[in-house]
Scaffold this motif. Structure first.
Motif, PDB file in Angstrom:
ATOM      1  N   LEU A 184      -6.607  46.314 -63.337  1.00 53.29           N
ATOM      2  CA  LEU A 184      -7.425  45.765 -64.416  1.00 53.29           C
ATOM      3  C   LEU A 184      -8.821  45.368 -63.940  1.00 53.29           C
ATOM      4  O   LEU A 184      -9.670  44.994 -64.750  1.00 53.29           O
ATOM      5  N   ALA A 185      -9.039  45.444 -62.624  1.00 46.88           N
ATOM      6  CA  ALA A 185     -10.368  45.177 -62.077  1.00 46.88           C
ATOM      7  C   ALA A 185     -11.009  46.456 -61.535  1.00 46.88           C
ATOM      8  O   ALA A 185     -12.118  46.431 -61.020  1.00 46.88           O
ATOM      9  N   ALA A 186     -10.304  47.580 -61.676  1.00 46.73           N
ATOM     10  CA  ALA A 186     -10.799  48.857 -61.143  1.00 46.73           C
ATOM     11  C   ALA A 186     -11.772  49.507 -62.127  1.00 46.73           C
ATOM     12  O   ALA A 186     -11.912  49.068 -63.269  1.00 46.73           O
ATOM     13  N   ARG A 187     -12.410  50.564 -61.683  1.00 45.79           N
ATOM     14  CA  ARG A 187     -13.356  51.306 -62.537  1.00 45.79           C
ATOM     15  C   ARG A 187     -12.651  51.874 -63.755  1.00 45.79           C
ATOM     16  O   ARG A 187     -13.202  51.919 -64.840  1.00 45.79           O
ATOM     17  N   GLY A 188     -11.406  52.260 -63.587  1.00 42.43           N
ATOM     18  CA  GLY A 188     -10.647  52.832 -64.693  1.00 42.43           C
ATOM     19  C   GLY A 188      -9.804  51.803 -65.439  1.00 42.43           C
ATOM     20  O   GLY A 188      -8.789  52.161 -66.049  1.00 42.43           O
ATOM     21  N   ALA A 189     -10.224  50.534 -65.432  1.00 43.73           N
ATOM     22  CA  ALA A 189      -9.439  49.460 -66.063  1.00 43.73           C
ATOM     23  C   ALA A 189      -9.031  49.763 -67.506  1.00 43.73           C
ATOM     24  O   ALA A 189      -7.869  49.556 -67.863  1.00 43.73           O
ATOM     25  N   PRO A 190      -9.936  50.285 -68.372  1.00 37.57           N
ATOM     26  CA  PRO A 190      -9.505  50.574 -69.752  1.00 37.57           C
ATOM     27  C   PRO A 190      -8.368  51.603 -69.816  1.00 37.57           C
ATOM     28  O   PRO A 190      -7.484  51.496 -70.663  1.00 37.57           O
ATOM     29  N   VAL A 191      -8.405  52.575 -68.902  1.00 37.91           N
ATOM     30  CA  VAL A 191      -7.365  53.616 -68.893  1.00 37.91           C
ATOM     31  C   VAL A 191      -6.036  53.023 -68.420  1.00 37.91           C
ATOM     32  O   VAL A 191      -4.979  53.259 -69.024  1.00 37.91           O
TER      33      VAL A 191
ATOM     34  N   LEU B  13      -9.499  60.970 -66.423  1.00 31.05           N
ATOM     35  CA  LEU B  13      -9.083  61.513 -65.129  1.00 31.05           C
ATOM     36  C   LEU B  13     -10.059  61.115 -64.035  1.00 31.05           C
ATOM     37  O   LEU B  13      -9.672  60.762 -62.921  1.00 31.05           O
ATOM     38  N   GLU B  14     -11.335  61.165 -64.360  1.00 36.06           N
ATOM     39  CA  GLU B  14     -12.362  60.799 -63.374  1.00 36.06           C
ATOM     40  C   GLU B  14     -12.269  59.317 -63.023  1.00 36.06           C
ATOM     41  O   GLU B  14     -12.408  58.924 -61.868  1.00 36.06           O
ATOM     42  N   LEU B  15     -12.021  58.476 -64.043  1.00 36.82           N
ATOM     43  CA  LEU B  15     -11.991  57.033 -63.830  1.00 36.82           C
ATOM     44  C   LEU B  15     -10.767  56.567 -63.045  1.00 36.82           C
ATOM     45  O   LEU B  15     -10.759  55.464 -62.501  1.00 36.82           O
ATOM     46  N   THR B  16      -9.729  57.400 -62.982  1.00 35.00           N
ATOM     47  CA  THR B  16      -8.492  56.992 -62.292  1.00 35.00           C
ATOM     48  C   THR B  16      -8.297  57.733 -60.982  1.00 35.00           C
ATOM     49  O   THR B  16      -7.175  57.849 -60.492  1.00 35.00           O
ATOM     50  N   ALA B  17      -9.376  58.222 -60.417  1.00 39.15           N
ATOM     51  CA  ALA B  17      -9.276  59.017 -59.183  1.00 39.15           C
ATOM     52  C   ALA B  17      -8.668  58.217 -58.035  1.00 39.15           C
ATOM     53  O   ALA B  17      -7.986  58.779 -57.173  1.00 39.15           O
TER      54      ALA B  17
ATOM     55  N   GLY C 194       1.760  61.027 -62.626  1.00 40.73           N
ATOM     56  CA  GLY C 194       2.711  60.630 -61.583  1.00 40.73           C
ATOM     57  C   GLY C 194       2.056  59.718 -60.559  1.00 40.73           C
ATOM     58  O   GLY C 194       2.653  58.729 -60.110  1.00 40.73           O
ATOM     59  N   ALA C 195       0.804  60.029 -60.190  1.00 38.32           N
ATOM     60  CA  ALA C 195       0.071  59.199 -59.227  1.00 38.32           C
ATOM     61  C   ALA C 195      -0.190  57.813 -59.801  1.00 38.32           C
ATOM     62  O   ALA C 195      -0.083  56.804 -59.099  1.00 38.32           O
ATOM     63  N   ILE C 196      -0.523  57.739 -61.095  1.00 39.58           N
ATOM     64  CA  ILE C 196      -0.783  56.449 -61.737  1.00 39.58           C
ATOM     65  C   ILE C 196       0.489  55.613 -61.779  1.00 39.58           C
ATOM     66  O   ILE C 196       0.455  54.395 -61.540  1.00 39.58           O
ATOM     67  N   LEU C 197       1.618  56.246 -62.069  1.00 39.09           N
ATOM     68  CA  LEU C 197       2.884  55.511 -62.071  1.00 39.09           C
ATOM     69  C   LEU C 197       3.177  54.929 -60.688  1.00 39.09           C
ATOM     70  O   LEU C 197       3.612  53.778 -60.564  1.00 39.09           O
ATOM     71  N   ARG C 198       2.926  55.706 -59.635  1.00 40.64           N
ATOM     72  CA  ARG C 198       3.143  55.194 -58.274  1.00 40.64           C
ATOM     73  C   ARG C 198       2.168  54.073 -57.963  1.00 40.64           C
ATOM     74  O   ARG C 198       2.526  53.074 -57.321  1.00 40.64           O
ATOM     75  N   TYR C 199       0.926  54.195 -58.428  1.00 38.83           N
ATOM     76  CA  TYR C 199      -0.102  53.162 -58.212  1.00 38.83           C
ATOM     77  C   TYR C 199       0.305  51.858 -58.916  1.00 38.83           C
ATOM     78  O   TYR C 199       0.245  50.772 -58.325  1.00 38.83           O
ATOM     79  N   LEU C 200       0.729  51.957 -60.175  1.00 45.88           N
ATOM     80  CA  LEU C 200       1.146  50.763 -60.920  1.00 45.88           C
ATOM     81  C   LEU C 200       2.390  50.134 -60.296  1.00 45.88           C
ATOM     82  O   LEU C 200       2.554  48.905 -60.327  1.00 45.88           O
TER      83      LEU C 200
END
Length: 201
Positions: free
Chosen positions: A16-23, A61-65, A88-94
């Motif tokens: 929630l503090a990352a560049r891709g917070a809205p995503v 996609l760019e915002l969640t690199a 899949g990468a986002i799920l592992r990150y979360l």
């Protein structure tokens, strides 16, 4: 408050503090809604589907690199869909950050659940996202009905502590309203001015 991070993972608020917070926020709220509507833990397929709905936009996609990890880079050659790979990468990150917990079922199927703290935090964030005001009138009625019922049914030992908890919630809601009354008045005035202009037209 010093014990907050004895319960919460330190990295919990990183998405929630990352560049891709809205995503990430949209993905989390989608997972939260899907979890509420399901009697079982979310299957990996269901979780990936919810995340892909949040990242279909190329900008997302760019915002969640930063969510990409070694496993995602390895899988990129196997999966034809870049969105599925990123989901899949986002799920592992979360999961690493503590928003999700991954579990293996007896049939070796991977599932995702929301830890208790994540469930409660996302419930509040969902209310904020919908701009829901505190339900003060409902709380007042609930406290009154609870005390009346407890009095008639002789269950004051249950009703009074619950009424006390709801009263504290009511006081917090009133304090919130008190501190933000200027903003609420301004919003009402803006709506009135817009309506007055439309009437003139």
């Amino acid at each position: 408050m010093s014990g907050l991070f004895n319960t919460l993972p330190i990295a919990l608020f990183s998405p929630l503090a990352a560049r891709g917070a809205p995503v990430y926020a949209e993905a989390l709220l989608r997972l939260f809604t899907a979890t509420k509507n399901s009697y079982q833990p979310l299957s990996r397929e269901a979780a990936v589907y919810e995340v892909t709905q949040a990242i279909r936009d190329p900008q997302a996609l760019e915002l969640t690199a930063e969510a990409d990890d070694e496993a995602a880079n390895t899988a990129a050659g196997d999966e034809t869909d870049v969105v599925q790979t990123r989901a899949g990468a986002i799920l592992r990150y979360l999961t690493r950050c503590g928003w999700l917990r991954s579990e293996m079922q007896r049939d070796f199927a991977q599932t995702y659940i929301l830890p208790d703290y994540a469930f409660r935090l996302l419930a509040v964030l969902a209310e904020i996202a919908r701009s829901e005001p505190p339900a003060l009138r409902g709380l007042i009625y609930s406290i009154y009905a609870l005390l009346q019922t407890s009095l008639h049914e002789h269950t004051l030992h249950i009703g009074v502590p619950e009424a006390h908890r709801q009263t504290l919630q009511l006081v917090n809601g009133l304090k919130e309203l008190q501190h933000n009354i200027g903003m609420h008045i301004e919003q009402v005035l803006q709506q009135y001015e817009a309506r007055a202009v439309l009437e003139q037209l």
